[in-house]
Motif scaffolding. Sequence first.
Motif, PDB file in Angstrom:
ATOM      1  N   UNK A 193      46.046  41.285  44.871  1.00 34.30           N
ATOM      2  CA  UNK A 193      45.165  42.417  45.123  1.00 34.30           C
ATOM      3  C   UNK A 193      45.713  43.681  44.449  1.00 34.30           C
ATOM      4  N   UNK A 194      47.030  43.865  44.539  1.00 40.20           N
ATOM      5  CA  UNK A 194      47.646  45.034  43.900  1.00 40.20           C
ATOM      6  C   UNK A 194      47.468  44.966  42.383  1.00 40.20           C
ATOM      7  N   UNK A 195      47.687  43.794  41.807  1.00 41.32           N
ATOM      8  CA  UNK A 195      47.532  43.632  40.359  1.00 41.32           C
ATOM      9  C   UNK A 195      46.089  43.892  39.931  1.00 41.32           C
ATOM     10  N   UNK A 196      45.137  43.347  40.661  1.00 40.39           N
ATOM     11  CA  UNK A 196      43.720  43.525  40.331  1.00 40.39           C
ATOM     12  C   UNK A 196      43.311  44.988  40.486  1.00 40.39           C
ATOM     13  N   UNK A 197      43.845  45.656  41.478  1.00 43.45           N
ATOM     14  CA  UNK A 197      43.539  47.079  41.678  1.00 43.45           C
ATOM     15  C   UNK A 197      43.983  47.904  40.479  1.00 43.45           C
ATOM     16  N   UNK A 198      45.193  47.636  39.998  1.00 44.38           N
ATOM     17  CA  UNK A 198      45.714  48.387  38.849  1.00 44.38           C
ATOM     18  C   UNK A 198      44.928  48.052  37.586  1.00 44.38           C
ATOM     19  N   UNK A 199      44.615  46.782  37.375  1.00 40.28           N
ATOM     20  CA  UNK A 199      43.872  46.383  36.179  1.00 40.28           C
ATOM     21  C   UNK A 199      42.484  47.008  36.138  1.00 40.28           C
ATOM     22  N   UNK A 200      41.897  47.254  37.299  1.00 37.14           N
ATOM     23  CA  UNK A 200      40.572  47.905  37.346  1.00 37.14           C
ATOM     24  C   UNK A 200      40.661  49.411  37.181  1.00 37.14           C
ATOM     25  N   UNK A 201      41.879  49.934  37.099  1.00 35.84           N
ATOM     26  CA  UNK A 201      42.048  51.371  36.926  1.00 35.84           C
ATOM     27  C   UNK A 201      41.901  52.159  38.204  1.00 35.84           C
ATOM     28  N   UNK A 202      41.978  51.480  39.341  1.00 36.89           N
ATOM     29  CA  UNK A 202      41.864  52.170  40.623  1.00 36.89           C
ATOM     30  C   UNK A 202      43.189  52.835  40.980  1.00 36.89           C
ATOM     31  N   UNK A 203      43.102  53.937  41.702  1.00 42.07           N
ATOM     32  CA  UNK A 203      44.290  54.659  42.117  1.00 42.07           C
ATOM     33  C   UNK A 203      44.693  54.225  43.518  1.00 42.07           C
ATOM     34  N   UNK A 204      45.990  53.986  43.685  1.00 41.98           N
ATOM     35  CA  UNK A 204      46.520  53.596  44.990  1.00 41.98           C
ATOM     36  C   UNK A 204      47.066  54.839  45.662  1.00 41.98           C
ATOM     37  N   UNK A 205      46.509  55.175  46.816  1.00 40.20           N
ATOM     38  CA  UNK A 205      46.949  56.367  47.538  1.00 40.20           C
ATOM     39  C   UNK A 205      48.131  56.009  48.423  1.00 40.20           C
ATOM     40  N   UNK A 238      51.017  35.618  39.738  1.00 37.55           N
ATOM     41  CA  UNK A 238      50.269  34.892  38.701  1.00 37.55           C
ATOM     42  C   UNK A 238      50.777  33.465  38.601  1.00 37.55           C
ATOM     43  N   UNK A 239      52.103  33.286  38.516  1.00 31.73           N
ATOM     44  CA  UNK A 239      52.619  31.921  38.413  1.00 31.73           C
ATOM     45  C   UNK A 239      52.867  31.282  39.769  1.00 31.73           C
ATOM     46  N   UNK A 240      53.004  32.077  40.824  1.00 30.09           N
ATOM     47  CA  UNK A 240      53.147  31.472  42.155  1.00 30.09           C
ATOM     48  C   UNK A 240      51.895  30.715  42.560  1.00 30.09           C
ATOM     49  N   UNK A 241      50.731  31.210  42.158  1.00 31.05           N
ATOM     50  CA  UNK A 241      49.485  30.495  42.454  1.00 31.05           C
ATOM     51  C   UNK A 241      49.507  29.109  41.813  1.00 31.05           C
ATOM     52  N   UNK A 242      50.027  29.055  40.594  1.00 33.25           N
ATOM     53  CA  UNK A 242      50.115  27.768  39.905  1.00 33.25           C
ATOM     54  C   UNK A 242      51.063  26.842  40.650  1.00 33.25           C
ATOM     55  N   UNK A 243      52.195  27.363  41.090  1.00 30.36           N
ATOM     56  CA  UNK A 243      53.162  26.538  41.835  1.00 30.36           C
ATOM     57  C   UNK A 243      52.572  26.033  43.150  1.00 30.36           C
ATOM     58  N   UNK A 244      51.711  26.833  43.757  1.00 30.93           N
ATOM     59  CA  UNK A 244      51.083  26.404  45.006  1.00 30.93           C
ATOM     60  C   UNK A 244      49.990  25.369  44.767  1.00 30.93           C
ATOM     61  N   UNK A 245      49.292  25.493  43.646  1.00 32.35           N
ATOM     62  CA  UNK A 245      48.135  24.620  43.389  1.00 32.35           C
ATOM     63  C   UNK A 245      48.527  23.271  42.791  1.00 32.35           C
ATOM     64  N   UNK A 246      49.618  23.234  42.024  1.00 33.53           N
ATOM     65  CA  UNK A 246      49.942  22.017  41.275  1.00 33.53           C
ATOM     66  C   UNK A 246      50.122  20.767  42.145  1.00 33.53           C
TER      67      UNK A 246
END
Length: 619
Positions: A511-523, A444-452
């Motif tokens: 992608x992992x964060x978005x998967x969990x937030x959507x309630x998807x199960x990681x096999x 989340x904050x690494x994207x900001x560090x890359x974009x700034x």
Amino acid sequence: MDFYFSEFEKRTPPQPASYSASRELLYQYLATCNIALGIWYLVWRWGFALNYDAMWFSLPLAFAESCAFVGSVLFAFNLWKTSDEPIKSPPATINECINEPMDDRPIGVDIMFPTYDEEPELVALSIRDALNVRYPHEIETRIFILDDGRRPEMAQLAADMGVEYITRDNNVGYKAGNLRNALEQTYGDFIVICDADTRPFPSILENTLGYFKDPDVAWVQTPQWFFDLPAGERLPAWLKKRLGTPISWLGSAFEKIYGPVTLGRDPYANDPQMFYDVIQRRRNWANASFCCGAGSIHRREAVMEAALRSYSQQISKEHEEVEKQIRKLTKEKSVDKNISANLRQEIIFDTEFTPYKFHVSEDIYTSLILHGDTEREWRSIQHPQIESKMLSPQDLQSWTVQRFKYSGGSIDIFMNDNPLFKKGMSLKQKLMYGASFWSNLSAIWNIIFLACPIVYFLTSIAPVSAYDTTFYMHFLPFVITAELAMMVGTWGVAGYQGKTNFLSFFPVNLRALWTVLRGKKISFPTTPKSRQQGLFLHLVIPQIAVFALSLGSMAFAWYAYSSGSFGSYSLGGLILNSFWTINNMMAMWGMIAAACWSPPADDVPTTVETTKELDYGIE
């Protein structure tokens, strides 16, 4: 059958980093200075250095800096001190390992190799080494192949090698379910968990079972060592070949300050020494070293006892939630006793009892359960000596699948069953686990560090009030002490490649964060053990985009500044953001190069062509 790693069979593992009390004290001093300077910087940053004309830009960077600082404080706490558990002589009988003596007998150990689709020839190497495990006393050792692939050739392998074979008619729970099924059919006092490619050393039991003389020790984790990593070339030798002996002296001098630097080694930063020898080992003092699966030894009593308690708590929790819903619907103050009893029976019937949580990160989940057991207060130990060897992901596709599972599993626990808000663990343990969970949110904050810096180069808008002397007086001491503390605190274990990969890891982490937030199960798709051929540039498109934007925007800004054709850049701002951008580009380049890397053609006797789409294992 010949494998690519055959030429590495004679490699010996590195020794644990030597403990130094003076170095630890220096680290504590530098880390304290860095935390104090970080607080000083952030107070000034939020109170006096925001760019009020561009709050859309200034606030996100201040937020990112604050989040990164929280992570650095947690990391400093993790590395604060070392308290290695003294190695004890191996116990001769079971009574040396338990509180209440019983009819004395030799210790029983079950060595388990869960497998799904790995080649029988690969598993045979692991079984062969397990058969060579020694022990100075009489011991009952049983070796099991736990085959979730239900393959006749694997059953035949077990028969040929004189070990036991266990399978089942489904794959419920993946590896955790496979282990549960095996525990129901075995009886050893201790369980050694291996992956299909884990090659235990003969000394693994005689060097670890002594810890279990303390009846409160639930498990011992040994370091994982990937013996098949490309050897690479040390910096002085690399410089000498290309630039001559005098320049190589500069490389030697640099290594004395920074630590060993190896070029061309392990393009995926798989070397786990930083994790096991620095991070996990430093958690012993807080009783917070967690289980990492392969290479761990478990006390059966602890696993089963904690599972029963967790099972009971889960049933009670679900029972309370359902009764609460019933009372809400019926407007009654209580539920009829008979209905409540029947309801509890239904929940018991529908709830799986499993010693290992059915979860993609079943190892850390089990650790949380045991560390949170208030009645027994189980202990864990990170053993410093390497006691096995295994294979690393050999291509970016395999690496991506593995890292996605690790990150997604940790985030899922953090979001859905966070132990930090439960009773049971001490504050020290919660901070240690919090450091692990927090690091998996870093994208989340690494994207900001890359974009700034890109935004600054393209707009000339600064995210701070000014790049002036006051800014550098606050910023540079904080950054310099952070680097010094890291160099001292990691005991010479090189960590630059790990840090850059941590930054370039952001697409998989997101992608992992978005998967969990959507309630998807990681096999739990297995990590391929064969080298996959081909380029994997499609997996690093985000990194390529960041690299290209960083390079292009930096060139544009310097041209605009020199020609005066655009914007109002400051020289200090350009220099700072250029260093920042170069660091970001180096991080992205490492991942891009990894997508193109392949071993020499004569080093790949067995490879697998792959053109199929990447399977993250999302359900």
